[in-house]
Structure formats: structure tokens, C-alpha cells
Design an enzyme around this catalytic site. Structure first.
Site, PDB file in Angstrom:
ATOM      1  N   ALA A  66      93.537  61.388 -54.755  1.00 18.35           N
ATOM      2  CA  ALA A  66      92.108  61.004 -55.018  1.00 18.35           C
ATOM      3  C   ALA A  66      91.935  59.664 -54.716  1.00 18.35           C
ATOM      4  O   ALA A  66      92.766  58.826 -54.637  1.00 18.35           O
ATOM      5  CB  ALA A  66      91.883  61.437 -56.561  1.00 18.35           C
ATOM      6  N   GLY A 109      96.337  63.620 -55.979  1.00 18.34           N
ATOM      7  CA  GLY A 109      95.510  64.767 -55.355  1.00 18.34           C
ATOM      8  C   GLY A 109      95.749  65.357 -54.350  1.00 18.34           C
ATOM      9  O   GLY A 109      95.371  66.467 -54.034  1.00 18.34           O
ATOM     10  N   GLU A 112      98.336  68.019 -55.309  1.00 17.23           N
ATOM     11  CA  GLU A 112      97.515  68.793 -56.286  1.00 17.23           C
ATOM     12  C   GLU A 112      96.869  69.820 -55.302  1.00 17.23           C
ATOM     13  O   GLU A 112      96.837  71.132 -55.517  1.00 17.23           O
ATOM     14  CB  GLU A 112      96.834  68.223 -57.092  1.00 17.23           C
ATOM     15  CG  GLU A 112      97.428  67.510 -58.265  1.00 17.23           C
ATOM     16  CD  GLU A 112      96.738  66.511 -59.178  1.00 17.23           C
ATOM     17  OE1 GLU A 112      95.857  65.588 -58.608  1.00 17.23           O
ATOM     18  OE2 GLU A 112      96.484  66.744 -60.275  1.00 17.23           O
ATOM     19  N   GLU A 132     100.496  58.935 -59.889  1.00 14.28           N
ATOM     20  CA  GLU A 132      99.209  58.429 -60.797  1.00 14.28           C
ATOM     21  C   GLU A 132      99.699  57.439 -61.874  1.00 14.28           C
ATOM     22  O   GLU A 132      98.764  56.518 -62.199  1.00 14.28           O
ATOM     23  CB  GLU A 132      98.501  59.620 -61.494  1.00 14.28           C
ATOM     24  CG  GLU A 132      97.759  60.539 -60.536  1.00 14.28           C
ATOM     25  CD  GLU A 132      98.295  61.403 -59.958  1.00 14.28           C
ATOM     26  OE1 GLU A 132      99.635  61.498 -59.760  1.00 14.28           O
ATOM     27  OE2 GLU A 132      97.856  62.464 -59.417  1.00 14.28           O
TER      28      GLU A 132
HETATM   29  N1  CAA Z   1      92.563  56.078 -52.565  1.00 15.95           N
HETATM   30  C1  CAA Z   1      91.551  55.343 -51.611  1.00 15.95           C
HETATM   31  N2  CAA Z   1      92.106  54.531 -50.570  1.00 15.95           N
HETATM   32  C2  CAA Z   1      93.385  54.919 -50.211  1.00 15.95           C
HETATM   33  C3  CAA Z   1      94.257  55.955 -51.027  1.00 15.95           C
HETATM   34  C4  CAA Z   1      93.879  56.399 -52.005  1.00 15.95           C
HETATM   35  N3  CAA Z   1      94.276  57.487 -52.798  1.00 15.95           N
HETATM   36  N4  CAA Z   1      95.499  55.768 -50.170  1.00 15.95           N
HETATM   37  C5  CAA Z   1      95.303  54.974 -49.147  1.00 15.95           C
HETATM   38  N5  CAA Z   1      94.223  54.529 -49.107  1.00 15.95           N
HETATM   39  C6  CAA Z   1      93.396  53.414 -48.225  1.00 15.95           C
HETATM   40  C7  CAA Z   1      93.912  52.211 -48.357  1.00 15.95           C
HETATM   41  O1  CAA Z   1      93.530  51.472 -49.588  1.00 15.95           O
HETATM   42  C8  CAA Z   1      94.282  51.734 -47.059  1.00 15.95           C
HETATM   43  O2  CAA Z   1      92.715  51.071 -46.725  1.00 15.95           O
HETATM   44  P1  CAA Z   1      92.211  49.623 -46.587  1.00 15.95           P
HETATM   45  O3  CAA Z   1      92.656  49.536 -45.054  1.00 15.95           O
HETATM   46  O4  CAA Z   1      90.688  49.527 -46.780  1.00 15.95           O
HETATM   47  O5  CAA Z   1      93.069  48.724 -47.320  1.00 15.95           O
HETATM   48  C9  CAA Z   1      94.238  52.802 -46.084  1.00 15.95           C
HETATM   49  O6  CAA Z   1      93.973  53.927 -46.938  1.00 15.95           O
HETATM   50  C10 CAA Z   1      95.644  52.759 -45.433  1.00 15.95           C
HETATM   51  O7  CAA Z   1      96.549  52.856 -46.561  1.00 15.95           O
HETATM   52  P2  CAA Z   1      97.651  51.810 -46.781  1.00 15.95           P
HETATM   53  O8  CAA Z   1      97.392  50.554 -45.966  1.00 15.95           O
HETATM   54  O9  CAA Z   1      98.229  51.702 -48.129  1.00 15.95           O
HETATM   55  O10 CAA Z   1      98.940  52.511 -45.863  1.00 15.95           O
HETATM   56  P3  CAA Z   1     100.442  52.532 -45.966  1.00 15.95           P
HETATM   57  O11 CAA Z   1     101.067  53.214 -44.670  1.00 15.95           O
HETATM   58  O12 CAA Z   1     100.863  50.970 -46.071  1.00 15.95           O
HETATM   59  O13 CAA Z   1     100.833  53.362 -47.544  1.00 15.95           O
HETATM   60  C11 CAA Z   1     100.780  54.974 -48.951  1.00 15.95           C
HETATM   61  C12 CAA Z   1     100.759  54.624 -47.550  1.00 15.95           C
HETATM   62  C13 CAA Z   1     102.064  54.804 -49.329  1.00 15.95           C
HETATM   63  C14 CAA Z   1     100.351  56.473 -49.053  1.00 15.95           C
HETATM   64  C15 CAA Z   1      99.607  54.115 -49.782  1.00 15.95           C
HETATM   65  O14 CAA Z   1      98.451  54.220 -49.079  1.00 15.95           O
HETATM   66  C16 CAA Z   1      99.487  54.390 -51.195  1.00 15.95           C
HETATM   67  O15 CAA Z   1     100.286  54.445 -52.045  1.00 15.95           O
HETATM   68  N6  CAA Z   1      98.314  55.141 -51.503  1.00 15.95           N
HETATM   69  C17 CAA Z   1      98.181  55.651 -52.773  1.00 15.95           C
HETATM   70  C18 CAA Z   1      98.723  56.896 -53.103  1.00 15.95           C
HETATM   71  C19 CAA Z   1      98.330  57.222 -54.800  1.00 15.95           C
HETATM   72  O16 CAA Z   1      98.568  56.410 -55.759  1.00 15.95           O
HETATM   73  N7  CAA Z   1      97.887  58.369 -54.641  1.00 15.95           N
HETATM   74  C20 CAA Z   1      97.379  58.867 -56.222  1.00 15.95           C
HETATM   75  C21 CAA Z   1      95.803  58.631 -56.469  1.00 15.95           C
HETATM   76  S1  CAA Z   1      95.503  58.961 -58.003  1.00 15.95           S
HETATM   77  C22 CAA Z   1      95.139  60.537 -58.035  1.00 15.95           C
HETATM   78  O17 CAA Z   1      95.135  61.277 -57.092  1.00 15.95           O
HETATM   79  C23 CAA Z   1      94.566  61.188 -59.455  1.00 15.95           C
HETATM   80  C24 CAA Z   1      94.590  62.625 -59.458  1.00 15.95           C
HETATM   81  O18 CAA Z   1      95.598  63.281 -59.959  1.00 15.95           O
HETATM   82  C25 CAA Z   1      93.613  63.359 -58.847  1.00 15.95           C
END
Ligand code: CAA
Length: 258
Positions: A66, A109, A112, A132
């Protein structure tokens, strides 16, 4: 109907391919993506010419979760009053069979969303997780429930409490995905599976989906009773007559989806 900004829809015969297209945020699922996926799949679900829907992302990310930036400022009242994420339930309630074709990150998400689909195929690059907890939140689109039912308490608890991810092979061993394929073959394989499903009788495939899905909702006795009723019901279809006649006559069936 197909003027979406965050997804692309392609129709190929009786199958539809829905591709998430928000590459700059690794297909993070904001409300616009949710609403577009839900609207597009609802349209496809109503279309008797579509027998299976494939959902996929990019090679790097099915969906990285998400949208954290969108959720960050929300209050409890914002989440409660808008019933944040509830529209996703409509994806799980589709009658048309769905296939998730996952390569790269399927986190939060994203994992999910994949688990909301009926058949889950993984590229060898797939990474599944519910991280999360590392953000100070918990899964919100059913992850704590569907992951636990898919892989059992041991792995689900560890993944939801530590945020550790599973690679494609572990996901297959654990029963989260039906098959792992080379990344380059993923979409082709998923479309082939979808074409196979879409070649079956649509009403009978809907009933098969309903019957398997019921296993997640009810007791064994009730589930078997539900299956038996549907089994009797398929004898009201033209496709049962055609399918069995074709077998006896040693030919391919020509289902009319009726
Ligand atoms: N939400 C918003 N933006 C996101 C995102 C997310 N879940 N995941 C990645 N992005 C964005 C980053 O912020 C980044 O944007 P900027 O260029 O503006 O900084 C862009 O996508 C590229 O991401 P990274 O630079 O982080 O890419 P990476 O290759 O270094 O890492 C990754 C990849 C390991 C997937 C990392 O992006 C990451 O950890 N993302 C978040 C994963 C996460 O925590 N997901 C759970 C979200 S909460 C949720 O989903 C609640 C639920 O149950 C519904």
C-alpha cells in the site's frame, strides 16, 4: 471504460490482462490504483466474453505495498470513516477466476493483492512478505488471515512479526503459490493458464471457484454440502451435456458458457 491512469487492460480472446503501471513507486497501491483495479475488474466480471483475468506488475515489482506516503498523514477517523481498503474486498468477490502473476516484490498490500487472486504463479524473482510491522502498522487487506491460511501459523507469525520475506521457492514449498516459472516466461505462462481456464464453461468455472473459496469460509461438513449442491446444479447447464457427450464421442467439447 478503459481510460485508467495506473493500470493497463489488454483483452486477448476470452482472457484479460491487467498490468499495474505505477513504476516510479514500484506499483504502490494508493487509493486510485485500488479504485481502478476494482472498477476494471468489475467491468470484466460483468462481461460474458471474459473467462479469466490475469493481474501482473513489472519485472521488479508486482506491488511494493500500500502507498506509505498516502497513508502516513491519516488519522484513525480518516481511516475509519472512509473504511480504508474496504473496496479491495470486491476483488475477492469477483465471480470470474483470477490469476496473479508475481515477479519481484509482492510486499504488504502487494502480497495481499496476490492472495486475493484465485491462482498464484510466481517468477523465480518473486519476493513475498508482510513487512508492515517495520512501519509500525499491521496488514490491512487480509494478509494476517490469508497468509496464515495459505502457509500456516509458523511462517505467517514469523513473517508478520519480523517482516522477513519469502523467496519464490519457499513460497512454493509453503503452498502460497501453485508454481514457480522463469521470470521471462511468467506472463506467457499466466496467460496460458488463463486461456485454459477461459476455455472451460464459464458458469461451471465460477462454481468451481465458489466451491474452493468456500473451504476458506466454513466447516468441512458445510463445505461438502455446498459442493454437493453446486455439483447437482451443474447438471442444469448445457455445458455438462456437451462436456460429457464430447468425452463419449472422443472429441473436443465446444462449451457455450451456458
Ligand atoms: N509506498 C509508497 N512508495 C513506495 C513504496 C510504498 N509501499 N514502496 C516503494 N515506494 C517508492 C519509494 O519511496 C521510492 O520513491 P522515491 O524514488 O520517491 O524515493 C520508489 O518507490 C522506489 O523505491 P526504493 O528506492 O525504495 O527501491 P529499492 O529497490 O531500493 O527498494 C523495496 C525496494 C525493498 C521494495 C522498498 O521500496 C521497500 O521496502 N518498500 C516498502 C515495502 C513495504 O513496507 N510495504 C508495505 C507497505 S504497508 C502496507 O502494505 C499496508 C497493508 O497491509 C495494506
Amino acid at each position: 471504460t478503459e481510460s485508467y491512469e495506473t493500470i493497463r487492460i489488454e483483452r486477448k480472446g476470452r482472457t484479460a490482462l491487467l498490468t499495474l503501471d505505477r513504476p516510479k513507486s514500484l506499483n504502490a497501491l494508493n487509493l486510485q490504483v485500488m479504485n481502478e483495479i476494482v472498477a476494471a475488474t468489475a467491468d470484466l466480471d460483468r462481461d460474458p466474453g471474459i473467462g479469466c483475468i490475469v493481474l501482473t506488475g513489472s519485472p521488479k515489482a508486482f506491488a511494493a505495498g500500500a502507498d506509505i506516503k498516502e497513508m502516513r498523514p491519516q488519522s484513525y477517523m480518516d481511516m475509519y470513516l472512509s473504511d480504508w481498503f474496504t473496496a479491495w474486498d470486491r476483488l475477492g468477490a469477483l465471480r470470474t477466476p483470477t490469476v496473479a502473476a508475481v515477479s519481484g516484490y509482492a510486499l504488504g498490500g502487494g502480497c495481499e493483492l496476490a492472495m486475493l487472486c484465485d491462482i498464484l504463479l510466481a517468477a523465480d524473482t518473486a519476493v513475498f512478505g508482510q513487512p508492515e510491522i517495520k512501519l509500525g502498522v499491521i496488514p490491512g487487506i487480509g494478509g494476517s488471515q490469508r497468509l496464515t491460511r495459505a502457509v500456516g501459523k509458523a511462517k505467517a507469525m514469523e513473517m508478520c512479526l519480523t517482516g522477513r520475506t519469502m523467496d519464490a521457492d519457499e513460497a512454493e514449498r509453503a503452498g502460497l503459490v501453485s508454481r514457480v516459472v522463469p521470470a521471462g516466461d511468467l506472463v506467457g505462462e499466466a496467460l496460458a493458464v488463463a486461456e485454459t481456464v477461459a476455455g472451460m464453461s464459464l458458469p461451471v468455472a465460477m462454481m468451481a471457484k465458489e466451491a474452493v473459496s468456500r473451504a476458506f469460509e466454513t466447516t468441512l461438513a458445510e463445505g461438502v454440502r455446498f459442493e454437493r449442491r453446486l455439483f447437482h446444479a451443474v447438471f442444469a447447464t448445457a455445458d455438462q451435456k456437451e462436456g460429457m457427450a464430447a468425452f463419449v464421442e472422443k472429441r473436443q467439447p465446444g462449451f457455450t458458457h451456458s
